[in-house]
Design an enzyme around this catalytic site. Structure first.
Site, PDB file in Angstrom:
ATOM      1  N   ALA A 115      -5.147   0.396   6.648  1.00 22.95           N
ATOM      2  CA  ALA A 115      -3.859   0.205   7.315  1.00 22.95           C
ATOM      3  C   ALA A 115      -4.646  -1.448   7.354  1.00 22.95           C
ATOM      4  O   ALA A 115      -5.742  -2.047   7.384  1.00 22.95           O
ATOM      5  CB  ALA A 115      -4.392   0.451   8.907  1.00 22.95           C
TER       6      ALA A 115
ATOM      7  N   THR B  25      -0.735   1.243  12.952  1.00 23.41           N
ATOM      8  CA  THR B  25      -0.102   0.583  13.977  1.00 23.41           C
ATOM      9  C   THR B  25       0.915   0.330  14.388  1.00 23.41           C
ATOM     10  O   THR B  25       2.043   0.155  13.271  1.00 23.41           O
ATOM     11  CB  THR B  25      -1.100  -0.161  14.325  1.00 23.41           C
ATOM     12  OG1 THR B  25      -1.006  -1.549  13.283  1.00 23.41           O
ATOM     13  CG2 THR B  25      -2.747   0.419  14.309  1.00 23.41           C
TER      14      THR B  25
ATOM     15  N   LYS C 127       1.001  -0.812  -0.013  1.00 20.34           N
ATOM     16  CA  LYS C 127      -0.127  -0.442   0.150  1.00 20.34           C
ATOM     17  C   LYS C 127       0.594   0.907   0.327  1.00 20.34           C
ATOM     18  O   LYS C 127       0.457   2.434  -0.994  1.00 20.34           O
ATOM     19  CB  LYS C 127      -0.665  -0.263   1.179  1.00 20.34           C
ATOM     20  CG  LYS C 127      -2.161  -1.094   1.084  1.00 20.34           C
ATOM     21  CD  LYS C 127      -2.915  -0.657   2.557  1.00 20.34           C
ATOM     22  CE  LYS C 127      -1.851  -0.941   3.959  1.00 20.34           C
ATOM     23  NZ  LYS C 127      -1.733  -2.416   4.208  1.00 20.34           N
TER      24      LYS C 127
ATOM     25  N   LYS D 190      -2.976   9.204   6.558  1.00 22.02           N
ATOM     26  CA  LYS D 190      -2.538   7.519   6.749  1.00 22.02           C
ATOM     27  C   LYS D 190      -3.683   7.703   8.195  1.00 22.02           C
ATOM     28  O   LYS D 190      -3.317   7.958   9.549  1.00 22.02           O
ATOM     29  CB  LYS D 190      -1.234   7.638   7.277  1.00 22.02           C
ATOM     30  CG  LYS D 190      -1.388   5.709   7.899  1.00 22.02           C
ATOM     31  CD  LYS D 190      -1.489   4.669   7.307  1.00 22.02           C
ATOM     32  CE  LYS D 190      -0.522   3.508   8.002  1.00 22.02           C
ATOM     33  NZ  LYS D 190      -0.565   2.843   6.959  1.00 22.02           N
TER      34      LYS D 190
HETATM   35  P1  GDP Z   1       2.095  -2.172   2.666  1.00 26.05           P
HETATM   36  O1  GDP Z   1       1.637  -3.115   4.453  1.00 26.05           O
HETATM   37  O2  GDP Z   1       0.395  -2.869   2.322  1.00 26.05           O
HETATM   38  O3  GDP Z   1       1.917  -0.758   3.453  1.00 26.05           O
HETATM   39  O4  GDP Z   1       3.513  -2.773   1.972  1.00 26.05           O
HETATM   40  P2  GDP Z   1       4.465  -1.878   1.725  1.00 26.05           P
HETATM   41  O5  GDP Z   1       4.652  -0.708   0.413  1.00 26.05           O
HETATM   42  O6  GDP Z   1       5.254  -0.864   3.098  1.00 26.05           O
HETATM   43  O7  GDP Z   1       5.661  -2.927   1.352  1.00 26.05           O
HETATM   44  C1  GDP Z   1       5.855  -4.216   2.270  1.00 26.05           C
HETATM   45  C2  GDP Z   1       7.603  -3.872   2.445  1.00 26.05           C
HETATM   46  O8  GDP Z   1       7.434  -4.398   0.387  1.00 26.05           O
HETATM   47  C3  GDP Z   1       8.181  -3.406   2.257  1.00 26.05           C
HETATM   48  O9  GDP Z   1       9.328  -3.317   2.976  1.00 26.05           O
HETATM   49  C4  GDP Z   1       8.552  -2.571   0.449  1.00 26.05           C
HETATM   50  O10 GDP Z   1       9.585  -1.754   0.394  1.00 26.05           O
HETATM   51  C5  GDP Z   1       7.908  -3.746  -0.304  1.00 26.05           C
HETATM   52  N1  GDP Z   1       7.734  -3.529  -1.245  1.00 26.05           N
HETATM   53  C6  GDP Z   1       6.564  -3.226  -1.498  1.00 26.05           C
HETATM   54  N2  GDP Z   1       6.358  -2.711  -2.787  1.00 26.05           N
HETATM   55  C7  GDP Z   1       7.147  -3.491  -3.258  1.00 26.05           C
HETATM   56  C8  GDP Z   1       7.622  -3.771  -4.867  1.00 26.05           C
HETATM   57  O11 GDP Z   1       6.846  -4.213  -6.112  1.00 26.05           O
HETATM   58  N3  GDP Z   1       9.149  -3.636  -5.258  1.00 26.05           N
HETATM   59  C9  GDP Z   1       9.673  -4.508  -4.171  1.00 26.05           C
HETATM   60  N4  GDP Z   1      11.335  -4.781  -4.622  1.00 26.05           N
HETATM   61  N5  GDP Z   1       9.885  -3.762  -2.942  1.00 26.05           N
HETATM   62  C10 GDP Z   1       8.539  -3.491  -2.353  1.00 26.05           C
HETATM   63 MG    MG Z   2       1.867   0.857   4.227  1.00 21.62          MG
HETATM   64 MG    MG Z   3      -0.634  -4.554   2.413  1.00 23.99          MG
HETATM   65 MG    MG Z   4       3.154  -2.175   6.332  1.00 21.19          MG
END
Ligand code: GDP
Ligand code: MG
Ligand code: MG
Ligand code: MG
Length: 224
Positions: free
Chosen positions: A118, A43, A17, A39
């Site tokens: 979230a 959490t 996300k 946001k």
């Molecule tokens: P959220 O919890 O859904 O917001 O997910 P995040 O955007 O924080 O992504 C979770 C983890 O995966 C983080 O460490 C990101 O940097 C990594 N990540 C997310 N999408 C990608 C992607 O398309 N490519 C790579 N290499 N890492 C990703």
């Molecule tokens: Mg996130």
């Molecule tokens: Mg997610």
């Molecule tokens: Mg996250």
């Protein structure tokens, strides 16, 4: 020009996300829009809220006037326990009025606001408040981000069924290719392509995702 906000949700936590929101921020800013971020609840916050900080710092680079806001206005609720807000907040209350006010303040400085949820849509906040309620609360368009690993068909379909049964119409969905891209093409793409005609991804289709979500109601749905 004011556009409806985009609520970014995903099939689960850690799917991408924040990553997708940053890509949207970049794409919309490149089109000349003043983009805000929010946001509503974060959490697992021990010290600094990591998602909100990353979103806010990036947004300020594109739209420096956002610096007049505080981080607390970008992320009105932070809780320490890495859990659903319902559990993480303990006895504290999440007030939709507080969230609405925070949104209005951000929106007053922007053309469009990106709101990162979230976890996923069915994450509980209060007894009568779930993450999906933010779609109506903020009158947002929704972007569902799906993971790309085995099981994503089921996870994506469950979420799309939920959006349909909630009567949410203004949504788009896409896949975030974090790591499973090659196997995705082999084990997942055939079904999704046959069923939906196309599969958008964060990596390849940001212009189409933007086109699908950012329309100007005042101009008969003309796309950006
Ligand atoms: P959220 O919890 O859904 O917001 O997910 P995040 O955007 O924080 O992504 C979770 C983890 O995966 C983080 O460490 C990101 O940097 C990594 N990540 C997310 N999408 C990608 C992607 O398309 N490519 C790579 N290499 N890492 C990703
Ligand atoms: Mg996130
Ligand atoms: Mg997610
Ligand atoms: Mg996250």
């Amino acid at each position: 020009m004011k556009y409806a906000p985009i609520f970014i949700t995903a099939t689960n936590t850690n799917v991408g996300k924040t990553y997708t929101t940053l890509k949207l921020l970049e794409a919309l800013s490149a089109k000349g829009l003043r983009v805000g971020v929010m946001k509503p609840i974060e959490t697992g916050v021990l010290d600094v809220p990591l998602d909100a900080t990353l979103l806010f710092e990036t947004a300020k680079r594109f739209h420096p006037a956002l610096a007049q806001l505080s981080l607390k206005e970008i992320v009105p609720y932070c809780f320490e326990l890495p859990a659903s807000p319902f559990v993480a907040k303990g006895r504290k209350k999440v007030s939709v009025e507080v969230l609405q006010k925070a949104y209005e303040k951000i929106a007053s400085l922007c053309d469009i606001v990106l709101i990162e949820g979230a976890g996923g849509l069915l994450v509980p906040i209060e007894e009568d408040l779930y993450m999906y309620d933010f779609i109506r609360l903020f009158e947002a368009k929704t972007l569902l981000v799906g993971h790309d690993a085995l099981g994503c068909i089921n996870d994506i379909l469950l979420n799309l069924h939920l959006l349909d049964s909630l009567g949410v119409e203004d949504y788009e969905w896409c896949v975030n290719f974090k790591e499973e891209r090659e196997s995705f093409d082999k084990i997942t793409l055939p079904f999704l392509k046959k069923t939906f005609g196309r599969v958008l991804s964060v990596q390849d289709n940001m212009p189409l995702i933007v086109k699908s979500l950012v329309t100007n109601g005042d101009m008969n749905g003309d796309v950006l």
